[in-house]
Design a protein around this motif. Structure first.
Motif, PDB file in Angstrom:
ATOM      1  N   LEU A 128      36.907  32.847  29.685  1.00  0.00           N
ATOM      2  CA  LEU A 128      37.976  33.599  30.052  1.00  0.00           C
ATOM      3  C   LEU A 128      37.848  35.065  30.191  1.00  0.00           C
ATOM      4  O   LEU A 128      38.279  35.833  31.212  1.00  0.00           O
ATOM      5  CB  LEU A 128      39.104  33.526  28.712  1.00  0.00           C
ATOM      6  N   ALA A 129      36.549  35.656  29.231  1.00  0.00           N
ATOM      7  CA  ALA A 129      36.302  37.075  29.468  1.00  0.00           C
ATOM      8  C   ALA A 129      35.711  37.456  30.746  1.00  0.00           C
ATOM      9  O   ALA A 129      35.835  38.371  31.448  1.00  0.00           O
ATOM     10  CB  ALA A 129      35.471  37.572  28.250  1.00  0.00           C
ATOM     11  N   GLY A 130      34.908  36.384  31.064  1.00  0.00           N
ATOM     12  CA  GLY A 130      34.123  36.641  32.436  1.00  0.00           C
ATOM     13  C   GLY A 130      35.148  36.454  33.630  1.00  0.00           C
ATOM     14  O   GLY A 130      34.803  37.308  34.598  1.00  0.00           O
ATOM     15  N   LEU A 131      35.908  35.585  33.577  1.00  0.00           N
ATOM     16  CA  LEU A 131      37.175  35.404  34.699  1.00  0.00           C
ATOM     17  C   LEU A 131      38.039  36.799  34.751  1.00  0.00           C
ATOM     18  O   LEU A 131      38.058  37.537  35.729  1.00  0.00           O
ATOM     19  CB  LEU A 131      37.933  34.247  34.563  1.00  0.00           C
ATOM     20  N   ASP A 132      38.540  37.393  33.606  1.00  0.00           N
ATOM     21  CA  ASP A 132      39.386  38.384  33.494  1.00  0.00           C
ATOM     22  C   ASP A 132      38.401  39.627  34.087  1.00  0.00           C
ATOM     23  O   ASP A 132      39.141  40.421  34.713  1.00  0.00           O
ATOM     24  CB  ASP A 132      39.826  38.698  32.165  1.00  0.00           C
ATOM     25  N   GLY A 133      37.194  39.733  33.483  1.00  0.00           N
ATOM     26  CA  GLY A 133      36.114  40.699  33.672  1.00  0.00           C
ATOM     27  C   GLY A 133      36.205  40.796  35.359  1.00  0.00           C
ATOM     28  O   GLY A 133      36.141  41.967  35.713  1.00  0.00           O
ATOM     29  N   PHE A 134      35.979  39.870  35.976  1.00  0.00           N
ATOM     30  CA  PHE A 134      35.767  39.648  37.293  1.00  0.00           C
ATOM     31  C   PHE A 134      36.968  40.223  37.848  1.00  0.00           C
ATOM     32  O   PHE A 134      36.795  40.913  39.280  1.00  0.00           O
ATOM     33  CB  PHE A 134      35.168  38.348  37.756  1.00  0.00           C
ATOM     34  N   SER A 135      38.081  39.695  37.645  1.00  0.00           N
ATOM     35  CA  SER A 135      39.135  40.060  38.125  1.00  0.00           C
ATOM     36  C   SER A 135      39.625  41.503  38.029  1.00  0.00           C
ATOM     37  O   SER A 135      40.188  42.246  39.333  1.00  0.00           O
ATOM     38  CB  SER A 135      40.616  39.314  37.569  1.00  0.00           C
ATOM     39  N   ASP A 136      39.432  41.986  36.988  1.00  0.00           N
ATOM     40  CA  ASP A 136      39.567  43.612  36.804  1.00  0.00           C
ATOM     41  C   ASP A 136      38.579  44.440  37.329  1.00  0.00           C
ATOM     42  O   ASP A 136      39.122  45.399  38.081  1.00  0.00           O
ATOM     43  CB  ASP A 136      39.464  43.659  35.145  1.00  0.00           C
ATOM     44  N   PHE A 137      37.493  43.739  37.742  1.00  0.00           N
ATOM     45  CA  PHE A 137      36.766  44.497  38.512  1.00  0.00           C
ATOM     46  C   PHE A 137      37.002  44.598  40.145  1.00  0.00           C
ATOM     47  O   PHE A 137      36.873  45.821  40.606  1.00  0.00           O
ATOM     48  CB  PHE A 137      34.860  43.652  38.146  1.00  0.00           C
ATOM     49  N   LEU A 138      37.355  43.604  40.565  1.00  0.00           N
ATOM     50  CA  LEU A 138      37.761  43.375  41.866  1.00  0.00           C
ATOM     51  C   LEU A 138      38.913  44.327  41.954  1.00  0.00           C
ATOM     52  O   LEU A 138      39.033  44.907  43.000  1.00  0.00           O
ATOM     53  CB  LEU A 138      38.019  41.979  42.387  1.00  0.00           C
TER      54      LEU A 138
ATOM     55  N   THR B 157      43.088  41.898  46.718  1.00  0.00           N
ATOM     56  CA  THR B 157      43.595  40.741  46.843  1.00  0.00           C
ATOM     57  C   THR B 157      42.829  39.538  46.081  1.00  0.00           C
ATOM     58  O   THR B 157      43.444  38.546  45.384  1.00  0.00           O
ATOM     59  CB  THR B 157      44.157  40.185  48.315  1.00  0.00           C
ATOM     60  N   SER B 158      41.536  39.396  46.430  1.00  0.00           N
ATOM     61  CA  SER B 158      40.907  38.454  46.134  1.00  0.00           C
ATOM     62  C   SER B 158      40.683  38.429  44.404  1.00  0.00           C
ATOM     63  O   SER B 158      40.234  37.272  43.792  1.00  0.00           O
ATOM     64  CB  SER B 158      39.381  38.640  46.537  1.00  0.00           C
ATOM     65  N   SER B 159      41.080  39.388  43.599  1.00  0.00           N
ATOM     66  CA  SER B 159      40.956  39.627  42.460  1.00  0.00           C
ATOM     67  C   SER B 159      41.911  38.426  41.860  1.00  0.00           C
ATOM     68  O   SER B 159      41.790  38.093  40.621  1.00  0.00           O
ATOM     69  CB  SER B 159      41.322  40.999  41.598  1.00  0.00           C
ATOM     70  N   ASN B 160      43.020  37.988  42.583  1.00  0.00           N
ATOM     71  CA  ASN B 160      43.790  37.037  41.974  1.00  0.00           C
ATOM     72  C   ASN B 160      43.245  35.693  41.670  1.00  0.00           C
ATOM     73  O   ASN B 160      43.613  34.662  41.147  1.00  0.00           O
ATOM     74  CB  ASN B 160      45.261  36.874  43.074  1.00  0.00           C
ATOM     75  N   ILE B 161      42.023  35.465  42.681  1.00  0.00           N
ATOM     76  CA  ILE B 161      41.566  34.066  42.523  1.00  0.00           C
ATOM     77  C   ILE B 161      40.954  33.974  40.827  1.00  0.00           C
ATOM     78  O   ILE B 161      41.059  32.906  40.552  1.00  0.00           O
ATOM     79  CB  ILE B 161      40.420  34.139  43.757  1.00  0.00           C
ATOM     80  N   PRO B 162      39.902  34.780  40.535  1.00  0.00           N
ATOM     81  CA  PRO B 162      39.530  34.489  39.201  1.00  0.00           C
ATOM     82  C   PRO B 162      40.625  34.794  38.094  1.00  0.00           C
ATOM     83  O   PRO B 162      40.771  34.111  37.009  1.00  0.00           O
ATOM     84  CB  PRO B 162      38.492  35.442  38.965  1.00  0.00           C
ATOM     85  N   GLY B 163      41.553  35.776  38.663  1.00  0.00           N
ATOM     86  CA  GLY B 163      42.676  35.847  37.633  1.00  0.00           C
ATOM     87  C   GLY B 163      43.529  34.414  37.402  1.00  0.00           C
ATOM     88  O   GLY B 163      44.172  34.088  36.498  1.00  0.00           O
TER      89      GLY B 163
END
Length: 356
Positions: free
Chosen positions: A76-86, A163-169
């Motif tokens: 979850l941390a990896g996915l949330d981190g990538f979403s936040d990053f994007l 917009t792509s941040s919604n994918i890992p999110g």
């Protein structure tokens, strides 16, 4: 009366969070994106840790915390981190009023992953709601990309990245839903663990910063990013703010105020959302979210709130926003999991990603 007060407070803090998010993105620019991300993650960790320590000391709600594997938090941390990053990278050159609309793509993204992972099935009415939502977003944003409005900071690839941040999110939300259904995890414990891990795992995305569309920051500049980013946080007006290679201004005395306001308002909004569901119902939660959408959108056009960052009014944006609110309402109204009296798995994970 109690529920009504909670709903009003959730709306107020939700709007404040949306507005301050854009102000923070602009305040740090593209060069200090990663410092800003790590900073707000750390602040969020602090708020969550305080609540967890309170629960450990005065309640028995965390008696089963060792039953859940730590490695699942890391996913979850990896996915949330990538979403936040994007979201952070793309947010600088994506208008705030568009961010409010584009964030709703989290709904179809979550629905998509839930279809395969949770085996959820949807009615044609829910599909209609998602279609209206997507159509409204396209209606609001495409004209502005084709013919940019004067004074609007919009770059097509930044909008795409945001917009792509919604994918890992969406994938993260789906997995959280799965975890909550299979294990009785305290939301604040999960929030605390995921947030602390996110601080460290987010360093894995640093190499992407060297890509021009992601800011063009070389790895050797990271120490400088953190040094100058900290001075910017302290309100040092000698620190220049960059939009890619272009200097667009200087840090201001307002940066620390806006940064802490962003962190606290998002966290409080998420907590209030939990209480709205537990004290009232998920229907009140959905109504509050539907009200936050237009209010936050309007707020970006108010000079006394946005200052020099005020965004121009657009009929396209207004029309698209109405469609998005309509689509959101239709989807939510016909979602059984959102109209039950109490449904912790539908909202328990909300605070985790709402302030990033």
């Amino acid at each position: 009366v109690k529920v009504a007060i909670l709903v009003v407070l959730m709306i107020v803090f939700g709007v404040v969070s949306a507005v301050t998010r854009k102000l923070v993105y602009n305040a740090f620019g593209t060069k200090y994106v990663f410092f800003r991300q790590e900073l707000t993650n750390l602040l969020y960790d602090i708020w969550a840790t305080v609540i967890v320590l309170y629960k450990l000391a005065f309640t028995n709600h965390l008696s089963n915390i060792r039953e859940f594997p730590i490695w699942k938090f890391a996913i979850l941390a990896g996915l949330d981190g990538f979403s936040d990053f994007l979201g952070s990278v793309g947010g600088v050159n994506t208008p705030g009023e568009w961010q409010v609309i584009l964030s709703q793509f989290l709904i179809p993204a979550t629905a998509f992953f839930s279809f395969f992972i949770l085996k959820m099935r949807y009615t044609w009415k829910q599909a209609l709601g998602v279609t209206i939502l997507i159509g409204g977003a396209v209606f609001a944003i495409v004209p502005g990309l084709v013919t940019p409005t004067k004074g609007q900071r919009a770059v097509w690839y930044s909008v795409l990245i945001f917009t792509s941040s919604n994918i890992p999110g969406g994938l993260s939300f789906t997995i959280k839903d799965l975890y909550f259904k299979k294990a009785n995890i305290d939301v604040f414990w999960l929030t605390c663990m995921v947030s602390w891990m996110q601080v460290f795992l987010s360093w894995g995305f640093v190499p992407l910063l060297s890509i021009p569309s992601f800011g063009g920051v070389a790895l050797k500049q990271i120490p400088e990013v953190f040094h100058d980013g900290f001075l910017c946080l302290m309100g040092d007006t000698a620190i220049k703010v960059y939009n890619n290679a272009e200097v667009v201004g200087n840090c201001s005395y307002w940066v620390p105020i806006v940064t802490f306001s962003f962190s606290l308002s998002g966290f409080i909004s998420g907590i209030l959302g939990l209480y709205v569901v537990s004290e009232g119902s998920a229907v009140f939660y959905v109504v509050a979210q539907a009200i936050i959408l237009p209010l936050a959108n309007i707020a970006f056009q108010l000079p006394f709130l946005m200052g020099k960052e005020v965004e121009p009014f657009s009929w396209w944006n207004l029309g698209g926003l109405l469609f998005v609110v309509c689509g959101f309402s239709v989807y939510s109204y016909f979602s059984p999991e959102l109209i039950e009296k109490k449904q912790p798995q539908s909202s328990a994970y909300e605070p985790i990603n709402s302030t990033q």
